[in-house]
Scaffold this motif. Structure first.
Motif, PDB file in Angstrom:
ATOM      1  N   ASP A   1       0.819  -1.213   0.000  1.00  0.00           N
ATOM      2  CA  ASP A   1       0.000   0.000   0.000  1.00  0.00           C
ATOM      3  C   ASP A   1       0.855   1.267   0.000  1.00  0.00           C
ATOM      4  N   TYR A   2       2.042   1.198   0.587  1.00  0.00           N
ATOM      5  CA  TYR A   2       2.934   2.360   0.542  1.00  0.00           C
ATOM      6  C   TYR A   2       3.353   2.644  -0.901  1.00  0.00           C
ATOM      7  N   GLN A   3       3.588   1.597  -1.653  1.00  0.00           N
ATOM      8  CA  GLN A   3       3.955   1.763  -3.055  1.00  0.00           C
ATOM      9  C   GLN A   3       2.830   2.431  -3.844  1.00  0.00           C
ATOM     10  N   ILE A   4       1.586   2.109  -3.491  1.00  0.00           N
ATOM     11  CA  ILE A   4       0.431   2.679  -4.196  1.00  0.00           C
ATOM     12  C   ILE A   4       0.167   4.113  -3.762  1.00  0.00           C
ATOM     13  N   THR A   5       0.279   4.379  -2.459  1.00  0.00           N
ATOM     14  CA  THR A   5      -0.084   5.700  -1.925  1.00  0.00           C
ATOM     15  C   THR A   5       1.069   6.697  -1.970  1.00  0.00           C
ATOM     16  N   ASN A   6       2.247   6.252  -2.323  1.00  0.00           N
ATOM     17  CA  ASN A   6       3.409   7.147  -2.371  1.00  0.00           C
ATOM     18  C   ASN A   6       3.410   7.967  -3.660  1.00  0.00           C
ATOM     19  N   ARG A   7       2.342   8.714  -3.824  1.00  0.00           N
ATOM     20  CA  ARG A   7       2.171   9.558  -5.004  1.00  0.00           C
ATOM     21  C   ARG A   7       1.180  10.669  -4.666  1.00  0.00           C
ATOM     22  N   LYS A   8       0.745  11.386  -5.643  1.00  0.00           N
ATOM     23  CA  LYS A   8      -0.191  12.477  -5.401  1.00  0.00           C
ATOM     24  C   LYS A   8      -1.497  11.953  -4.809  1.00  0.00           C
ATOM     25  N   PRO A   9      -1.955  12.528  -3.676  1.00  0.00           N
ATOM     26  CA  PRO A   9      -3.176  12.033  -3.021  1.00  0.00           C
ATOM     27  C   PRO A   9      -4.386  12.088  -3.949  1.00  0.00           C
ATOM     28  N   LYS A  10      -5.157  11.025  -3.937  1.00  0.00           N
ATOM     29  CA  LYS A  10      -6.393  10.951  -4.722  1.00  0.00           C
ATOM     30  C   LYS A  10      -7.470  10.277  -3.882  1.00  0.00           C
ATOM     31  N   LYS A  11      -8.720  10.665  -4.132  1.00  0.00           N
ATOM     32  CA  LYS A  11      -9.824  10.132  -3.354  1.00  0.00           C
ATOM     33  C   LYS A  11      -9.961   8.620  -3.504  1.00  0.00           C
ATOM     34  N   ARG A  12      -9.665   8.130  -4.700  1.00  0.00           N
ATOM     35  CA  ARG A  12      -9.834   6.691  -4.936  1.00  0.00           C
ATOM     36  C   ARG A  12      -8.812   5.852  -4.159  1.00  0.00           C
ATOM     37  N   LEU A  13      -7.789   6.516  -3.605  1.00  0.00           N
ATOM     38  CA  LEU A  13      -6.767   5.804  -2.839  1.00  0.00           C
ATOM     39  C   LEU A  13      -7.070   5.776  -1.345  1.00  0.00           C
ATOM     40  N   ILE A  14      -8.210   6.365  -0.940  1.00  0.00           N
ATOM     41  CA  ILE A  14      -8.556   6.416   0.489  1.00  0.00           C
ATOM     42  C   ILE A  14      -8.557   5.029   1.139  1.00  0.00           C
ATOM     43  N   PRO A  15      -9.158   3.997   0.503  1.00  0.00           N
ATOM     44  CA  PRO A  15      -9.116   2.660   1.127  1.00  0.00           C
ATOM     45  C   PRO A  15      -7.694   2.172   1.393  1.00  0.00           C
ATOM     46  N   PHE A  16      -6.767   2.481   0.493  1.00  0.00           N
ATOM     47  CA  PHE A  16      -5.380   2.060   0.670  1.00  0.00           C
ATOM     48  C   PHE A  16      -4.707   2.840   1.799  1.00  0.00           C
ATOM     49  N   TYR A  17      -5.051   4.135   1.930  1.00  0.00           N
ATOM     50  CA  TYR A  17      -4.537   4.928   3.052  1.00  0.00           C
ATOM     51  C   TYR A  17      -5.009   4.344   4.380  1.00  0.00           C
ATOM     52  N   ILE A  18      -6.270   3.942   4.423  1.00  0.00           N
ATOM     53  CA  ILE A  18      -6.836   3.369   5.648  1.00  0.00           C
ATOM     54  C   ILE A  18      -6.127   2.064   5.998  1.00  0.00           C
ATOM     55  N   ARG A  19      -5.989   1.183   4.997  1.00  0.00           N
ATOM     56  CA  ARG A  19      -5.351  -0.113   5.265  1.00  0.00           C
ATOM     57  C   ARG A  19      -3.881   0.052   5.639  1.00  0.00           C
ATOM     58  N   LEU A  20      -3.196   0.984   4.982  1.00  0.00           N
ATOM     59  CA  LEU A  20      -1.789   1.231   5.300  1.00  0.00           C
ATOM     60  C   LEU A  20      -1.642   1.749   6.724  1.00  0.00           C
ATOM     61  N   SER A  21      -2.505   2.663   7.137  1.00  0.00           N
ATOM     62  CA  SER A  21      -2.429   3.229   8.488  1.00  0.00           C
ATOM     63  C   SER A  21      -2.667   2.155   9.544  1.00  0.00           C
ATOM     64  N   ILE A  22      -3.714   1.339   9.328  1.00  0.00           N
ATOM     65  CA  ILE A  22      -4.016   0.267  10.286  1.00  0.00           C
ATOM     66  C   ILE A  22      -2.874  -0.748  10.326  1.00  0.00           C
ATOM     67  N   SER A  23      -2.354  -1.118   9.168  1.00  0.00           N
ATOM     68  CA  SER A  23      -1.270  -2.108   9.098  1.00  0.00           C
ATOM     69  C   SER A  23      -0.024  -1.607   9.807  1.00  0.00           C
ATOM     70  N   LEU A  24       0.331  -0.353   9.567  1.00  0.00           N
ATOM     71  CA  LEU A  24       1.540   0.212  10.162  1.00  0.00           C
ATOM     72  C   LEU A  24       1.411   0.325  11.684  1.00  0.00           C
ATOM     73  N   LEU A  25       0.266   0.826  12.153  1.00  0.00           N
ATOM     74  CA  LEU A  25       0.041   0.967  13.589  1.00  0.00           C
ATOM     75  C   LEU A  25       0.035  -0.393  14.281  1.00  0.00           C
ATOM     76  N   THR A  26      -0.606  -1.375  13.648  1.00  0.00           N
ATOM     77  CA  THR A  26      -0.686  -2.719  14.230  1.00  0.00           C
ATOM     78  C   THR A  26       0.680  -3.384  14.261  1.00  0.00           C
ATOM     79  N   PHE A  27       1.442  -3.247  13.182  1.00  0.00           N
ATOM     80  CA  PHE A  27       2.761  -3.876  13.098  1.00  0.00           C
ATOM     81  C   PHE A  27       3.697  -3.317  14.176  1.00  0.00           C
ATOM     82  N   ILE A  28       3.657  -2.012  14.369  1.00  0.00           N
ATOM     83  CA  ILE A  28       4.482  -1.393  15.414  1.00  0.00           C
ATOM     84  C   ILE A  28       4.058  -1.887  16.799  1.00  0.00           C
ATOM     85  N   SER A  29       2.743  -1.999  17.022  1.00  0.00           N
ATOM     86  CA  SER A  29       2.234  -2.484  18.308  1.00  0.00           C
ATOM     87  C   SER A  29       2.682  -3.915  18.578  1.00  0.00           C
ATOM     88  N   ILE A  30       2.671  -4.742  17.532  1.00  0.00           N
ATOM     89  CA  ILE A  30       3.108  -6.138  17.672  1.00  0.00           C
ATOM     90  C   ILE A  30       4.600  -6.198  17.988  1.00  0.00           C
TER      91      ILE A  30
END
Length: 373
Positions: free
Chosen positions: A192-221
């Motif tokens: 998801d970082y590879q996909i979202t590492n570009r100009k922000p677009k509305k259609r990428l919102i689901p990927f931003y959400i999944r990336l944020s949850i994944s990153l926060l969870t991975f750090i917590s683990i």
């Protein structure tokens, strides 16, 4: 109308979007099973999960029944489906020869139902894959935060001896659950970082959400897993995340380029890998030496049990058969003083592959491995 006026989303479209999520709710409930604790039951940490799982699976089956009436999409049968079906039929025949059904038999039948329920549902509702994966990641996030709160005495543990258990009875399954979800998290962080590492677009919102949850969870683990003191989960975490990272790189870059780079530095890679494995192995062994010796004895007796019972001892019969084999082993005079010290009466082999092979036999074990491969 002014061209700059923003278009509003029709209420009909919003209602339809919400309606399409409804069929996924029972399947999300199934995924949330590890989080369930119900103290109204005896041993509510375990039995509460069983009750929730069976109830959620029943609701999922009802959803599938109605979707089967309303939809006519065909399902492509895969080799894995055929192997899984073969595995279940043979196990069902073995169970039929026993009198009555124990918890393990009921759970196995439910897991067979679960596999094909998800298989059918995902083929009927392609969009649901994203929602269900997100639900799975959220369970790991909740569990990791739960464990951290127990570590700092902000919430009670589920065991009198261990301080960190999450929603499980002890740290072993808790750390194991986090470890098996970690490679999924790691993969989606890279993907998801590879996909979202570009100009922000509305259609990428689901990927931003999944990336944020994944990153926060991975750090917590990463914060809670060392404190759980589960060596098996550390090994699983390291190997599986390395594999997930390798899969991502193979998708991102050309296979030939990676192979050529590995060939040029293969000696260095092999040496570094071996040194790391040996150092980690020695460190983990001495961390809890008696526990490691106990597991080694269990696996040693389990291998002997497989030789003595190549056709299996029956589902749920591991404990009794193991006790007999261990008694025969010590009676032969082969046992060392350390083995006598760490010997016990385990209910499980602490190794799913050995336990499947002991209970179901070598042939079914090969079918089981074929399903995974």
């Amino acid at each position: 109308m002014d061209k700059t006026t923003k278009k509003t989303i029709p209420l009909k479209k919003i209602a339809y979007s919400l309606f399409t999520i409804i069929p996924a709710i029972p399947f999300m409930m199934v995924i949330f099973t590890p989080l369930i604790i119900n103290h109204e039951y005896a041993n509510g940490v375990v039995s509460g999960k069983y009750a929730w799982f069976l109830g959620s699976l029943f609701l999922a089956d009802i959803i599938l029944l109605f979707s089967g009436i309303s939809k006519t999409k065909t399902i492509n049968v895969s080799n894995t489906d055929l192997l899984f079906f073969t595995f279940f039929i043979i196990v069902a025949i073995i169970m039929y020869n026993k009198t009555g059904f124990d918890t393990k038999s009921i759970l196995l039948i439910s897991l067979f139902n679960l596999y094909f329920s998800f298989r059918i549902f995902l083929s009927q509702y392609k969009w649901s894959e994203f929602v269900l994966i997100l639900a799975l990641l959220l369970t790991a996030l909740i569990e990791s935060i739960w464990g951290l709160s127990q570590l700092y005495n902000l919430s009670p543990s589920q065991h009198n001896i261990f301080s960190i258990t999450g929603s499980f009875f002890n740290p072993g399954p808790y750390a194991g659950y986090l470890a098996i979800i970690s490679p999924i998290l790691f993969y989606y962080i890279l993907h998801d970082y590879q996909i979202t590492n570009r100009k922000p677009k509305k259609r990428l919102i689901p990927f931003y959400i999944r990336l944020s949850i994944s990153l926060l969870t991975f750090i917590s683990i990463l914060l809670i897993l060392p404190a759980a003191m589960s060596r098996a989960s550390w090994i699983a975490f390291s190997i599986s995340c390395s594999f997930a990272g390798g899969v991502f790189l193979l998708h991102k870059y050309r296979h030939a380029d990676i192979i050529n780079k590995v060939r040029k530095k293969r000696i260095q890679i092999i040496i570094i890998t071996l040194v790391c494995i040996i150092a980690a192995g020695i460190g983990m062994y001495h961390l809890k030496k008696d526990s490691a010796d106990g597991r080694t004895l269990i696996w040693k007796i389990s291998l002997q049990t497989i030789i003595q019972h190549p056709w299996g001892v029956g589902l749920g019969n591991f404990a009794g058969t193991y006790d007999d084999e261990q008694a025969a082993y010590f009676a032969s005079g082969k046992g060392t003083e350390q083995e006598k010290y760490v010997a016990g009466s385990p209910e499980y082999a602490f190794n799913e592959y050995l336990q499947v092979c002991i209970e179901l036999g070598i042939i079914l074990f090969l079918v089981f491995m074929a399903i995974i491969i």
